[in-house]
Scaffold this motif. Structure first.
Motif, PDB file in Angstrom:
ATOM      1  N   ARG A   1     -16.314  32.486  -2.152  1.00 56.62           N
ATOM      2  CA  ARG A   1     -15.393  32.249  -1.264  1.00 56.62           C
ATOM      3  C   ARG A   1     -15.494  30.814  -1.101  1.00 56.62           C
ATOM      4  O   ARG A   1     -14.435  29.788  -0.859  1.00 56.62           O
ATOM      5  N   ALA A   2     -16.797  30.186  -0.642  1.00 57.19           N
ATOM      6  CA  ALA A   2     -17.269  28.831  -0.600  1.00 57.19           C
ATOM      7  C   ALA A   2     -16.734  27.955  -1.670  1.00 57.19           C
ATOM      8  O   ALA A   2     -16.231  26.906  -1.749  1.00 57.19           O
ATOM      9  N   VAL A   3     -16.980  28.350  -2.946  1.00 59.28           N
ATOM     10  CA  VAL A   3     -16.852  27.777  -4.083  1.00 59.28           C
ATOM     11  C   VAL A   3     -15.184  27.470  -4.184  1.00 59.28           C
ATOM     12  O   VAL A   3     -14.764  26.311  -4.287  1.00 59.28           O
ATOM     13  N   LEU A   4     -14.591  28.560  -4.079  1.00 61.65           N
ATOM     14  CA  LEU A   4     -13.095  28.527  -4.390  1.00 61.65           C
ATOM     15  C   LEU A   4     -12.271  27.585  -3.062  1.00 61.65           C
ATOM     16  O   LEU A   4     -11.565  26.896  -3.280  1.00 61.65           O
ATOM     17  N   ALA A   5     -13.191  27.773  -1.848  1.00 68.65           N
ATOM     18  CA  ALA A   5     -12.709  26.725  -0.650  1.00 68.65           C
ATOM     19  C   ALA A   5     -12.845  25.472  -1.122  1.00 68.65           C
ATOM     20  O   ALA A   5     -12.004  24.467  -0.778  1.00 68.65           O
ATOM     21  N   LEU A   6     -14.029  25.152  -1.481  1.00 69.99           N
ATOM     22  CA  LEU A   6     -14.349  23.584  -1.861  1.00 69.99           C
ATOM     23  C   LEU A   6     -13.098  23.295  -2.944  1.00 69.99           C
ATOM     24  O   LEU A   6     -12.734  22.021  -3.065  1.00 69.99           O
ATOM     25  N   LEU A   7     -12.916  23.994  -4.170  1.00 69.71           N
ATOM     26  CA  LEU A   7     -12.009  23.635  -5.177  1.00 69.71           C
ATOM     27  C   LEU A   7     -10.733  23.396  -4.425  1.00 69.71           C
ATOM     28  O   LEU A   7      -9.991  22.661  -4.656  1.00 69.71           O
ATOM     29  N   VAL A   8     -10.200  24.342  -3.599  1.00 74.61           N
ATOM     30  CA  VAL A   8      -8.854  24.188  -2.773  1.00 74.61           C
ATOM     31  C   VAL A   8      -8.899  22.878  -1.951  1.00 74.61           C
ATOM     32  O   VAL A   8      -8.102  21.991  -1.948  1.00 74.61           O
ATOM     33  N   GLY A   9     -10.134  22.660  -1.273  1.00 79.27           N
ATOM     34  CA  GLY A   9     -10.314  21.215  -0.513  1.00 79.27           C
ATOM     35  C   GLY A   9     -10.266  20.071  -1.413  1.00 79.27           C
ATOM     36  O   GLY A   9      -9.543  19.032  -1.059  1.00 79.27           O
ATOM     37  N   GLY A  10     -10.864  20.234  -2.464  1.00 78.87           N
ATOM     38  CA  GLY A  10     -11.062  19.003  -3.609  1.00 78.87           C
ATOM     39  C   GLY A  10      -9.306  18.766  -4.038  1.00 78.87           C
ATOM     40  O   GLY A  10      -9.133  17.480  -4.078  1.00 78.87           O
ATOM     41  N   LEU A  11      -8.663  19.828  -4.458  1.00 83.86           N
ATOM     42  CA  LEU A  11      -7.322  19.714  -4.878  1.00 83.86           C
ATOM     43  C   LEU A  11      -6.574  19.092  -3.619  1.00 83.86           C
ATOM     44  O   LEU A  11      -5.661  18.101  -3.884  1.00 83.86           O
ATOM     45  N   SER A  12      -6.717  19.322  -2.544  1.00 77.56           N
ATOM     46  CA  SER A  12      -5.654  18.910  -1.340  1.00 77.56           C
ATOM     47  C   SER A  12      -6.080  17.507  -1.138  1.00 77.56           C
ATOM     48  O   SER A  12      -5.318  16.622  -0.934  1.00 77.56           O
ATOM     49  N   SER A  13      -7.669  17.260  -1.069  1.00 76.26           N
ATOM     50  CA  SER A  13      -7.833  15.847  -0.723  1.00 76.26           C
ATOM     51  C   SER A  13      -7.364  14.630  -1.810  1.00 76.26           C
ATOM     52  O   SER A  13      -7.093  13.619  -1.562  1.00 76.26           O
ATOM     53  N   GLY A  14      -7.455  15.414  -3.161  1.00 74.65           N
ATOM     54  CA  GLY A  14      -7.049  14.639  -4.213  1.00 74.65           C
ATOM     55  C   GLY A  14      -5.580  14.106  -4.088  1.00 74.65           C
ATOM     56  O   GLY A  14      -5.214  13.026  -4.329  1.00 74.65           O
ATOM     57  N   GLY A  15      -4.721  15.306  -3.958  1.00 71.98           N
ATOM     58  CA  GLY A  15      -3.439  15.058  -3.827  1.00 71.98           C
ATOM     59  C   GLY A  15      -2.942  13.957  -2.773  1.00 71.98           C
ATOM     60  O   GLY A  15      -2.385  12.936  -2.837  1.00 71.98           O
ATOM     61  N   ASN A  16      -3.662  14.411  -1.381  1.00 71.24           N
ATOM     62  CA  ASN A  16      -3.424  13.292  -0.379  1.00 71.24           C
ATOM     63  C   ASN A  16      -4.122  11.850  -0.622  1.00 71.24           C
ATOM     64  O   ASN A  16      -3.301  10.841  -0.129  1.00 71.24           O
ATOM     65  N   LEU A  17      -5.008  11.756  -1.264  1.00 68.74           N
ATOM     66  CA  LEU A  17      -5.630  10.570  -1.557  1.00 68.74           C
ATOM     67  C   LEU A  17      -4.805   9.653  -2.327  1.00 68.74           C
ATOM     68  O   LEU A  17      -4.503   8.510  -2.081  1.00 68.74           O
ATOM     69  N   LEU A  18      -3.984  10.427  -3.484  1.00 73.51           N
ATOM     70  CA  LEU A  18      -3.278   9.916  -4.518  1.00 73.51           C
ATOM     71  C   LEU A  18      -1.914   9.297  -3.800  1.00 73.51           C
ATOM     72  O   LEU A  18      -1.432   8.140  -4.040  1.00 73.51           O
ATOM     73  N   VAL A  19      -1.523   9.951  -2.889  1.00 74.55           N
ATOM     74  CA  VAL A  19      -0.266   9.399  -2.098  1.00 74.55           C
ATOM     75  C   VAL A  19      -0.613   8.294  -1.403  1.00 74.55           C
ATOM     76  O   VAL A  19      -0.181   7.064  -1.300  1.00 74.55           O
ATOM     77  N   ALA A  20      -1.919   8.341  -0.605  1.00 77.45           N
ATOM     78  CA  ALA A  20      -2.263   7.454   0.489  1.00 77.45           C
ATOM     79  C   ALA A  20      -2.522   5.897  -0.328  1.00 77.45           C
ATOM     80  O   ALA A  20      -2.219   4.864  -0.141  1.00 77.45           O
ATOM     81  N   ILE A  21      -3.043   6.117  -1.561  1.00 78.23           N
ATOM     82  CA  ILE A  21      -3.532   4.805  -2.348  1.00 78.23           C
ATOM     83  C   ILE A  21      -2.286   4.295  -2.882  1.00 78.23           C
ATOM     84  O   ILE A  21      -1.951   2.958  -2.911  1.00 78.23           O
ATOM     85  N   THR A  22      -1.194   5.254  -3.511  1.00 82.61           N
ATOM     86  CA  THR A  22      -0.218   4.651  -3.724  1.00 82.61           C
ATOM     87  C   THR A  22       0.811   3.833  -2.948  1.00 82.61           C
ATOM     88  O   THR A  22       1.474   2.975  -2.994  1.00 82.61           O
ATOM     89  N   VAL A  23       0.854   4.451  -1.706  1.00 82.50           N
ATOM     90  CA  VAL A  23       1.590   3.700  -0.472  1.00 82.50           C
ATOM     91  C   VAL A  23       0.819   2.446   0.066  1.00 82.50           C
ATOM     92  O   VAL A  23       1.380   1.393   0.069  1.00 82.50           O
ATOM     93  N   THR A  24      -0.519   2.485  -0.082  1.00 81.85           N
ATOM     94  CA  THR A  24      -1.129   1.291   0.042  1.00 81.85           C
ATOM     95  C   THR A  24      -0.908   0.241  -0.895  1.00 81.85           C
ATOM     96  O   THR A  24      -0.734  -0.872  -0.452  1.00 81.85           O
ATOM     97  N   ARG A  25      -0.862   0.574  -2.041  1.00 83.75           N
ATOM     98  CA  ARG A  25      -0.564  -0.332  -3.410  1.00 83.75           C
ATOM     99  C   ARG A  25       0.688  -0.811  -3.222  1.00 83.75           C
ATOM    100  O   ARG A  25       1.073  -1.897  -3.594  1.00 83.75           O
ATOM    101  N   LEU A  26       1.760  -0.126  -2.890  1.00 86.46           N
ATOM    102  CA  LEU A  26       3.165  -0.490  -2.595  1.00 86.46           C
ATOM    103  C   LEU A  26       3.611  -1.206  -1.729  1.00 86.46           C
ATOM    104  O   LEU A  26       4.799  -1.762  -1.605  1.00 86.46           O
ATOM    105  N   GLU A  27       2.867  -0.868  -0.473  1.00 89.94           N
ATOM    106  CA  GLU A  27       3.611  -1.629   0.780  1.00 89.94           C
ATOM    107  C   GLU A  27       2.827  -2.654   1.460  1.00 89.94           C
ATOM    108  O   GLU A  27       1.636  -2.862   0.860  1.00 89.94           O
ATOM    109  N   SER A  28       3.361  -3.267   2.422  1.00 92.97           N
ATOM    110  CA  SER A  28       2.737  -4.277   3.295  1.00 92.97           C
ATOM    111  C   SER A  28       1.782  -3.738   3.872  1.00 92.97           C
ATOM    112  O   SER A  28       1.729  -2.340   4.309  1.00 92.97           O
ATOM    113  N   ILE A  29       0.771  -4.240   4.753  1.00 90.88           N
ATOM    114  CA  ILE A  29      -0.124  -3.638   5.493  1.00 90.88           C
ATOM    115  C   ILE A  29       0.535  -3.058   6.923  1.00 90.88           C
ATOM    116  O   ILE A  29       0.090  -2.089   7.253  1.00 90.88           O
ATOM    117  N   GLY A  30       1.663  -3.578   7.212  1.00 93.41           N
ATOM    118  CA  GLY A  30       2.465  -2.867   8.401  1.00 93.41           C
ATOM    119  C   GLY A  30       3.015  -1.753   7.780  1.00 93.41           C
ATOM    120  O   GLY A  30       3.294  -0.771   8.660  1.00 93.41           O
TER     121      GLY A  30
END
Length: 420
Positions: A23-52
């Motif tokens: 269960r812990a291994v699968l939970a970490l995989l789930v967390g890794g996918l979730s964090s990866g998706g959110n990280l990609l969105v945040a990085i993309t917005v940071t690259r495309l947007e002004s600091i405001g």
């Protein structure tokens, strides 16, 4: 309805308890996918947007975290502790998500923020998604949560690629991420037979506990999120944007911590019938395990080379670089605080938790805002790290002190608070 879980008796195992390793291994995989998706969105917005613009997105994401956390505190954690009532509790999830989403969407329309409007419209489905994932990871079938995350990661990846190739703008990337997750949440809820029509059909005792822990969440973890709104009002969205750019790189750490919290509560609940020594050892053990898991990640982010940082964050890297060590410390201090809070939840010490939350929450917002106004983003990051340390000592210490004066409790979940 009681959630069925797989079990295996053996040394150190209790009949009826899920296999923690798998269960812990699968939970970490789930967390890794979730964090990866959110990280990609945040990085993309940071690259495309002004600091405001990054600051506006950070506020929208903050309210998404706030809404999801409120639902977890008021509904999901009670279901995880009881292991029953999963389909009917989804009605309360939908009700809370709809109410929070409507308020957020209206606020976004009033201030002209597309990010707030998009997240507000998607919030009912997003909190339902989070509920289904937490139940699957905590007491259900973790592979179901993994399938959820794979589907959402695929949708998010398509939106991110379109943004990076300049086919769509940053708000469109966020729309693909938010509405993709919301749609998956609704589909999963329907397939699992959840009652999706908004409603609140529970007794007074359970309602009091839900309101108590929801209030506690808003005063503690929620106040950390709300402090960013206050910083935006008094110090400007550029300060929030700088903090968000730094936190973007720590996204995987913080989402792994969120996944670990899902496993911590049922883990501590299984020791509730044990002695004080057993319960203390369980709390210390889970704290050390989670800290050991996230420490290498925080160190790697804090020491990130300039070339990698510029590749990830573009021109906003310079604003984020000086904040990384302080923000990494904030993430590390969150581990004992989360374990202490989970322990108080298991012990049903709602009044103690609310009192402690009032004290810490009342301190958090003014300290962070004053530090941001006087010293900018660096001052705000320093204040967040200091307050995270104070919270860690307070929550973990309160739980350990509580164990000194409480006899072991029955393993059955009782929603009636016993006070502190």
């Amino acid at each position: 309805m009681t959630v069925r879980v797989r079990s295996r008796a053996g040394r150190g195992d209790v009949p009826g308890v899920p296999r923690r390793g798998r269960r812990a291994v699968l939970a970490l995989l789930v967390g890794g996918l979730s964090s990866g998706g959110n990280l990609l969105v945040a990085i993309t917005v940071t690259r495309l947007e002004s600091i405001g613009g990054v600051g506006e997105f950070a506020l929208a994401f903050t309210f998404y975290v706030l809404g999801s956390g409120l639902v977890r505190s008021m509904v999901t954690e009670a279901v995880l502790a009881a292991g029953s009532g999963v389909p009917s509790a989804a009605r309360r999830v939908t009700l809370l998500g709809t109410a929070c989403g409507a308020a957020l969407g209206a606020a976004g329309a009033a201030v002209g923020s597309p990010y707030l409007v998009l997240v507000g419209l998607a919030l009912p489905g997003l909190v339902l998604y989070d509920y289904a994932k937490a139940i699957a990871v905590g007491v259900g079938t973790p592979s179901g949560a993994l399938f959820q995350e794979v589907a959402w990661a695929a949708v998010t990846g398509c939106a991110v690629l379109a943004g990076l190739f300049r086919l769509v703008d940053a708000p469109s990337v966020v729309a693909g991420w938010a509405f993709g997750g919301a749609l998956i949440g609704v589909v999963v809820g329907v397939r699992r037979g959840y009652a999706l029509w908004p409603g609140w059909r529970v007794g007074r005792a359970e309602s009091r506990v839900a309101v108590g822990f929801g209030t506690q969440f808003l005063l503690t973890t929620g106040s950390a999120q709300l402090s960013l709104s206050a910083v935006a009002a008094f110090a400007g969205t550029s300060v929030v944007g700088a903090l968000s750019a730094g936190r973007t790189l720590l996204g995987p750490v913080n989402l792994v911590l969120s996944t670990a919290a899902t496993l911590t509560l049922p883990y501590l609940a299984r020791t509730r019938a044990g002695s004080r020594a057993v319960r203390t050892r369980a709390a210390v053990r889970v704290t050390l395990v989670v800290t050991a898991g996230v420490l290498p990640m925080t160190v790697a982010v804090a020491l990130l080379p300039d070339a990698v940082g510029r590749l990830l964050l573009g021109p906003n890297w310079g604003l984020a670089r000086s904040l990384l060590v302080l923000l990494a410390l904030e993430s590390l201090f969150a581990v004992p605080a989360a374990v202490g809070f989970a322990g108080l939840r298991v012990e049903r010490a709602s009044r103690r938790a609310i009192l402690l939350g009032v004290l810490l929450g009342g301190l958090r917002v003014p300290v962070v805002v004053v530090a941001a106004v006087l010293f900018g983003a660096t001052g705000a990051a320093g204040a967040l790290a200091f307050l995270a340390l104070v919270s860690a000592v307070a929550w973990a210490g309160s739980y350990l002190l509580l164990l000194r004066y409480r006899a072991p409790r029955a393993r059955r979940f009782d929603p009636v608070p016993t006070g502190g």
